[in-house]
Enzyme design. Structure first.
Site, PDB file in Angstrom:
ATOM      1  CG  MET A  30      -5.620  17.885  47.333  1.00  0.00           C
ATOM      2  SD  MET A  30      -6.312  17.192  45.836  1.00  0.00           S
ATOM      3  CE  MET A  30      -7.175  15.794  46.475  1.00  0.00           C
ATOM      4  CB  ALA A  32     -11.769  18.627  53.387  1.00  0.00           C
ATOM      5  CG  LEU A  33      -6.674  20.533  56.426  1.00  0.00           C
ATOM      6  CD1 LEU A  33      -5.750  21.550  57.097  1.00  0.00           C
ATOM      7  CD2 LEU A  33      -5.893  19.687  55.439  1.00  0.00           C
ATOM      8  CG  HIS A  34      -8.571  13.912  57.884  1.00  0.00           C
ATOM      9  ND1 HIS A  34      -7.354  13.282  58.042  1.00  0.00           N
ATOM     10  CD2 HIS A  34      -8.878  13.785  56.563  1.00  0.00           C
ATOM     11  CE1 HIS A  34      -6.974  12.761  56.895  1.00  0.00           C
ATOM     12  NE2 HIS A  34      -7.873  13.068  55.972  1.00  0.00           N
ATOM     13  N   GLY A  36      -5.418  13.025  60.223  1.00  0.00           N
ATOM     14  CA  GLY A  36      -4.367  12.429  59.394  1.00  0.00           C
ATOM     15  C   GLY A  36      -3.444  13.510  58.842  1.00  0.00           C
ATOM     16  CG  HIS A  37      -4.962  16.330  55.959  1.00  0.00           C
ATOM     17  ND1 HIS A  37      -6.322  16.234  56.012  1.00  0.00           N
ATOM     18  CD2 HIS A  37      -4.606  16.019  54.688  1.00  0.00           C
ATOM     19  CE1 HIS A  37      -6.794  15.880  54.820  1.00  0.00           C
ATOM     20  NE2 HIS A  37      -5.766  15.738  54.005  1.00  0.00           N
ATOM     21  CD  GLN A  61      -4.256  15.471  43.013  1.00  0.00           C
ATOM     22  OE1 GLN A  61      -3.325  16.256  43.075  1.00  0.00           O
ATOM     23  NE2 GLN A  61      -4.509  14.594  43.977  1.00  0.00           N
ATOM     24  CG  ASP A 152      -3.161   9.049  49.621  1.00  0.00           C
ATOM     25  OD1 ASP A 152      -4.165   8.781  48.974  1.00  0.00           O
ATOM     26  OD2 ASP A 152      -3.194   9.770  50.649  1.00  0.00           O
TER      27      ASP A 152
END
Ligand code: AMP
Length: 284
Positions: A30, A32-34, A36-37, A61, A152
């Site tokens: 979705m 706003a990447l960091h 982790g992505h 969602q 998640d």
């Protein structure tokens, strides 16, 4: 990296890869990447011939309209990060392109108890929306593998069930949670924490680690109570803290249970809802 706003254009490009039987790794996000992505993108890059990512803030969602409105967006920065991480094709669509026939349709798929516990219980409709968007994105991209984060944990279980129940021809790869130095799980939502809450939020990770020790001595109910107290002690408000079986995601209740346990938590830091989990016992 090539960016596509329309599924039809992306599909036209992907056709060649489908026909040649190339491995296609897909990373839905979705934005706003960091890091982790980006760890998912790197894993896909190492294992697949083509890497496709999507950035789509899926309205179906979000059970809380305010959360959808406040969801951070940084498309230019995201595109640069994806390119650097080795993404080949980026799908960056509008809502109409993902749902040309509207969002009201139902999947022939039952979430079962996954919709009633933890995230399912506190975010009604959330997983229906997740299943809907992942199903639609898989239909467009037709990857050989989809990469998703264990951060998640319940989402992973939902997608696993959907793939199994609908017999979708795709492998699901669960990737480990990437954390900040102080243990806070990376999340796009962390950007919304004020300085004070950012400093307090690592209590979630600390509590998960402590619960690893606590479960050796105390019952699941006692561990839950201690976890609530620990999180509250620094001013965060836990919504749930559950000890669950990693496969069924059903709560562990028995005192002397020897099964594996994953601790899952959701807590509010002011109005920012954070989730995390940790495998706290390896069963027999
Ligand atoms: P999101 O953009 O929040 O929908 O996340 C897109 C994907 O990145 C999902 O599969 C997440 O589970 C995964 N993800 C989010 N945060 C992390 C993290 N800290 N470590 C690893 N994967 C993550």
């Amino acid at each position: 990296m090539q960016t596509f706003k329309r599924a039809a254009e992306l599909e036209l490009k992907l056709k060649k890869y489908w026909e040649e039987g190339k491995s296609i790794g897909f990373v839905p996000t979705m934005g706003a990447l960091h890091k982790g992505h980006l760890s998912l993108v790197k894993e896909a890059r190492e294992n697949c011939q083509l890497v496709v990512c999507s950035i789509f803030v899926n309205p179906t969602q979000f059970n809380n309209p305010d959360d959808l409105l406040k969801y951070p967006r940084a498309p230019k920065k995201d595109a640069a990060l994806l390119e650097k991480a080795g993404c080949d094709f980026l799908y960056y669509p509008s809502v109409d392109d993902v749902y040309p026939n509207g969002t009201e349709y139902q999947l022939p798929f039952d979430l079962g108890h996954l919709d009633e516990i933890m995230e399912g219980k506190y975010r009604p409709g959330h997983f229906k929306g997740v299943a809907q968007v992942v199903h639609r994105l898989l239909e467009i991209v037709k990857p050989t593998e989809i990469y998703m984060g264990m951060k998640d944990f319940q989402q992973l279980a939902v997608v696993e069930k959907m793939i199994r129940d609908l017999e979708l021809p795709v492998g699901l790869i669960g990737c480990e949670t990437i954390r900040e130095k102080d243990g806070l799980a990376m999340s796009s939502r962390n950007a919304r924490l004020n300085e004070e809450m950012r400093n307090r939020a690592p209590v979630i990770f600390q509590t998960l680690q402590l619960s690893k020790k606590w479960i050796e001595t105390y019952s699941p109910d006692e561990v839950k109570k201690m976890a609530f107290e620990k999180i509250r002690s620094v001013g965060l408000e836990p919504e749930y803290f559950e000890l669950v079986d990693p496969h069924s995601l059903l709560p562990i209740r028995k005192e002397k249970d020897e099964s594996s346990i994953v601790a899952c938590v959701a807590a509010f830091a002011n109005d920012v809802r954070l989730i995390d989990n940790m495998w706290i016992r390896n069963g027999h």
